[in-house]
Write a protein that holds these residues in place. Structure first.
Motif, PDB file in Angstrom:
ATOM      1  N   SER A 221       0.834  -1.202   0.000  1.00 40.81           N
ATOM      2  CA  SER A 221       0.000   0.000   0.000  1.00 40.81           C
ATOM      3  C   SER A 221       0.873   1.258   0.000  1.00 40.81           C
ATOM      4  N   SER A 222       0.530   2.258   0.806  1.00 42.19           N
ATOM      5  CA  SER A 222       1.266   3.534   0.698  1.00 42.19           C
ATOM      6  C   SER A 222       2.710   3.427   1.157  1.00 42.19           C
ATOM      7  N   ALA A 223       3.076   2.316   1.806  1.00 40.75           N
ATOM      8  CA  ALA A 223       4.472   2.151   2.246  1.00 40.75           C
ATOM      9  C   ALA A 223       5.382   1.711   1.099  1.00 40.75           C
ATOM     10  N   SER A 224       4.798   1.309  -0.037  1.00 41.17           N
ATOM     11  CA  SER A 224       5.638   0.669  -1.068  1.00 41.17           C
ATOM     12  C   SER A 224       6.696   1.614  -1.626  1.00 41.17           C
ATOM     13  N   ILE A 225       6.334   2.861  -1.918  1.00 39.92           N
ATOM     14  CA  ILE A 225       7.342   3.779  -2.501  1.00 39.92           C
ATOM     15  C   ILE A 225       8.392   4.170  -1.459  1.00 39.92           C
ATOM     16  N   PRO A 226       8.010   4.589  -0.235  1.00 41.30           N
ATOM     17  CA  PRO A 226       9.082   4.935   0.708  1.00 41.30           C
ATOM     18  C   PRO A 226       9.968   3.760   1.125  1.00 41.30           C
ATOM     19  N   ILE A 227       9.437   2.530   1.133  1.00 39.16           N
ATOM     20  CA  ILE A 227      10.309   1.373   1.414  1.00 39.16           C
ATOM     21  C   ILE A 227      11.323   1.241   0.284  1.00 39.16           C
ATOM     22  N   MET A 228      10.847   1.317  -0.965  1.00 39.03           N
ATOM     23  CA  MET A 228      11.765   1.181  -2.113  1.00 39.03           C
ATOM     24  C   MET A 228      12.788   2.316  -2.112  1.00 39.03           C
ATOM     25  N   MET A 229      12.327   3.529  -1.801  1.00 43.76           N
ATOM     26  CA  MET A 229      13.235   4.686  -1.764  1.00 43.76           C
ATOM     27  C   MET A 229      14.336   4.468  -0.728  1.00 43.76           C
ATOM     28  N   ASP A 230      13.962   3.935   0.436  1.00 44.92           N
ATOM     29  CA  ASP A 230      14.946   3.701   1.486  1.00 44.92           C
ATOM     30  C   ASP A 230      15.949   2.622   1.069  1.00 44.92           C
ATOM     31  N   LEU A 231      15.448   1.547   0.462  1.00 47.53           N
ATOM     32  CA  LEU A 231      16.360   0.470   0.047  1.00 47.53           C
ATOM     33  C   LEU A 231      17.358   0.996  -0.981  1.00 47.53           C
ATOM     34  N   MET A 232      16.870   1.784  -1.936  1.00 45.91           N
ATOM     35  CA  MET A 232      17.754   2.321  -2.984  1.00 45.91           C
ATOM     36  C   MET A 232      18.722   3.344  -2.397  1.00 45.91           C
ATOM     37  N   ASN A 233      18.216   4.161  -1.487  1.00 45.95           N
ATOM     38  CA  ASN A 233      19.059   5.187  -0.867  1.00 45.95           C
ATOM     39  C   ASN A 233      20.202   4.541  -0.092  1.00 45.95           C
ATOM     40  N   ARG A 234      19.877   3.494   0.668  1.00 44.48           N
ATOM     41  CA  ARG A 234      20.906   2.838   1.491  1.00 44.48           C
ATOM     42  C   ARG A 234      21.906   2.065   0.636  1.00 44.48           C
ATOM     43  N   LYS A 235      21.499   1.702  -0.586  1.00 46.10           N
ATOM     44  CA  LYS A 235      22.446   1.035  -1.507  1.00 46.10           C
ATOM     45  C   LYS A 235      23.272   2.055  -2.291  1.00 46.10           C
ATOM     46  N   GLY A 236      23.023   3.355  -2.061  1.00 49.74           N
ATOM     47  CA  GLY A 236      23.783   4.401  -2.771  1.00 49.74           C
ATOM     48  C   GLY A 236      23.337   4.590  -4.206  1.00 49.74           C
ATOM     49  N   GLU A 237      22.076   4.236  -4.501  1.00 43.10           N
ATOM     50  CA  GLU A 237      21.615   4.336  -5.896  1.00 43.10           C
ATOM     51  C   GLU A 237      20.979   5.684  -6.226  1.00 43.10           C
ATOM     52  N   LEU A 238      20.823   6.547  -5.216  1.00 43.83           N
ATOM     53  CA  LEU A 238      20.218   7.868  -5.454  1.00 43.83           C
ATOM     54  C   LEU A 238      21.299   8.920  -5.250  1.00 43.83           C
ATOM     55  N   HIS A 239      21.450   9.809  -6.231  1.00 44.11           N
ATOM     56  CA  HIS A 239      22.545  10.784  -6.188  1.00 44.11           C
ATOM     57  C   HIS A 239      22.011  12.204  -6.280  1.00 44.11           C
ATOM     58  N   ASP A 240      22.779  13.129  -5.705  1.00 50.94           N
ATOM     59  CA  ASP A 240      22.391  14.536  -5.757  1.00 50.94           C
ATOM     60  C   ASP A 240      22.100  14.945  -7.197  1.00 50.94           C
ATOM     61  N   GLY A 241      20.991  15.618  -7.386  1.00 50.57           N
ATOM     62  CA  GLY A 241      20.635  16.114  -8.720  1.00 50.57           C
ATOM     63  C   GLY A 241      19.748  15.163  -9.508  1.00 50.57           C
ATOM     64  N   ASP A 242      19.643  13.891  -9.097  1.00 50.42           N
ATOM     65  CA  ASP A 242      18.778  12.949  -9.830  1.00 50.42           C
ATOM     66  C   ASP A 242      17.332  13.444  -9.819  1.00 50.42           C
ATOM     67  N   LEU A 243      16.684  13.342 -10.977  1.00 49.57           N
ATOM     68  CA  LEU A 243      15.240  13.631 -11.026  1.00 49.57           C
ATOM     69  C   LEU A 243      14.493  12.331 -10.783  1.00 49.57           C
ATOM     70  N   ILE A 244      13.545  12.364  -9.847  1.00 54.87           N
ATOM     71  CA  ILE A 244      12.802  11.159  -9.491  1.00 54.87           C
ATOM     72  C   ILE A 244      11.307  11.455  -9.591  1.00 54.87           C
ATOM     73  N   ALA A 245      10.614  10.645 -10.372  1.00 56.89           N
ATOM     74  CA  ALA A 245       9.160  10.797 -10.500  1.00 56.89           C
ATOM     75  C   ALA A 245       8.481   9.720  -9.666  1.00 56.89           C
ATOM     76  N   LEU A 246       7.454  10.110  -8.937  1.00 59.24           N
ATOM     77  CA  LEU A 246       6.675   9.167  -8.131  1.00 59.24           C
ATOM     78  C   LEU A 246       5.262   9.102  -8.691  1.00 59.24           C
ATOM     79  N   SER A 247       4.654   7.929  -8.626  1.00 59.60           N
ATOM     80  CA  SER A 247       3.263   7.822  -9.070  1.00 59.60           C
ATOM     81  C   SER A 247       2.597   6.669  -8.318  1.00 59.60           C
ATOM     82  N   ALA A 248       1.387   6.936  -7.847  1.00 58.71           N
ATOM     83  CA  ALA A 248       0.664   5.885  -7.102  1.00 58.71           C
ATOM     84  C   ALA A 248      -0.832   6.046  -7.310  1.00 58.71           C
ATOM     85  N   PHE A 249      -1.564   4.989  -6.963  1.00 65.50           N
ATOM     86  CA  PHE A 249      -3.009   4.937  -7.213  1.00 65.50           C
ATOM     87  C   PHE A 249      -3.613   3.960  -6.222  1.00 65.50           C
TER      88      PHE A 249
END
Ligand code: COA
Length: 318
Positions: free
Chosen positions: A275-303
């Motif tokens: 549910s609504s936890a899916s994007i922030p869980i994924m964001m945290d996993l990617m962030n902790r793996k160092g996959e998100l970098h300053d300046g990256d554009l990130i689009a979010l979408s949910a329904f």
């Protein structure tokens, strides 16, 4: 606003598709090909509030912000053991904050709704930092005899700490009132005056095909809206972090947008639909793996149930 800390927490118990096929008339092959889900974390002896607190603590620790300098907490939650007080107020006490708190129910789009509210609160109230935590246990909404629904979900919590900044480039929140596609009704305490049939207990009911169709359409429209609003070309977005409901929904959106699959990260195989936890869980996993970098554009979408949908375009920056 900008995101300066992320955190997540999931239940210990992992249930794979073969384990489900021992209690339901289903198979690993059906679930994998129809949804991409292989495993999910399911609540057993945890309380959802403990996951919300753990995810929040992790996000606050990463942010380096003193909890006393958090000026607002928003908790996205569809339903939990606590009808009142709000989960956000329980998190507040546990993590050492002293600030206004509110829970919101934006169904599976709740994270993006919360980011949008938070952004407005920075402007209207001059907040210094805001905690957003999404905590969901959809495995407790479903009838475990209905194979078409119960195999789809997992439980968990994801959190972010936000501070002042101009990194939310565009957002869009929408709702098209339609309670037929997804509904979950709970019986409240009985009164001597209620009319028969009004106060019902009914596990989650979902028209899966209709939800699939509406999700693909709404998500593309919302994403194009925020991209156009921000003047950003679709290919310039580093990652499209979509609500993790079904791998086929994600693939369909990716194909319609003519973009490479690597721009559409996915954790659905391991977590199911949280549910609504899916994007922030994924964001945290990617962030902790160092996959998100300053300046990256990130689009979010949910329904999700409502039928609600939401999208946002962020610039990642610590
Ligand atoms: N295991 C095995 N068979 C199953 C099954 C399961 N878990 N669930 C349903 N089936 C059967 C159905 O009974 C049906 O059988 P029939 O053809 O003999 O009648 C068959 O599989 C096809 O069912 P159908 O519902 O048409 O499948 P589908 O391809 O539409 O996939 C979903 C079903 C739910 C996976 C899909 O519609 C979906 O993902 N929708 C979106 C749901 C969603 O994301 N909800 C959350 C939004 S936030």
């Amino acid at each position: 606003m900008k995101i300066i800390g992320t955190g997540s927490a999931v239940p210990e118990h992992i249930v794979d598709n073969n384990m489900l096929s021992q209690i339901l008339d289903t198979s690993d092959e059906w679930i994998t090909t129809r949804t991409g889900i292989q495993r999910r974390h399911i609540m057993s002896n945890e309380y959802l509030i403990d996951l919300a607190i753990e995810a929040s603590r992790n996000a606050i620790a990463m942010s380096g912000v003193n909890p006393k300098e958090i000026d607002f907490i928003i908790c996205s939650n569809v339903a939990s053991n606590y009808v009142t007080p709000a989960l956000s107020t329980i998190v507040e006490g546990a993590v050492g904050c002293e600030c206004p708190c509110i829970d919101l129910n934006g169904a599976c789009a709740g994270f993006i709704y919360a980011l949008d509210y938070a952004d407005a609160y920075f402007v209207s109230r001059g907040a210094r930092n805001i905690l957003v935590v999404c905590a969901e246990e959809p495995t407790r909404f479903v009838n475990w005899k209905q194979r078409e629904n119960c195999v789809l979900f997992g439980d968990g919590a994801g959190a972010v700490v936000l501070t002042r900044g101009n990194n939310l480039l565009a957002s869009r929140l929408r709702s098209i009132s339609n309670k037929e596609v997804i509904t979950y009704r709970r019986r409240l305490e009985r009164t001597p005056y209620e009319t028969e049939g009004v106060n019902v207990d009914e596990p989650l009911i979902m028209n899966g095909r209709e939800v699939f169709r509406m999700a693909v359409t709404a998500s593309q429209q919302d994403l194009m809206h925020v991209l156009e609003h921000a003047g950003v070309a679709p290919q310039d977005v580093k990652y499209y972090m979509l609500h993790q409901a079904n791998q086929r929904i994600i693939d369909s959106i990716q194909e319609h947008m003519h973009l490479p699959q690597k721009k559409f990260p996915s954790i659905i195989a391991e977590y199911g639909n949280t549910s609504s936890a899916s994007i922030p869980i994924m964001m945290d996993l990617m962030n902790r793996k160092g996959e998100l970098h300053d300046g990256d554009l990130i689009a979010l979408s949910a329904f999700g149930a409502g039928f609600v949908s939401a999208a946002a375009l962020l610039r990642w920056a610590k």
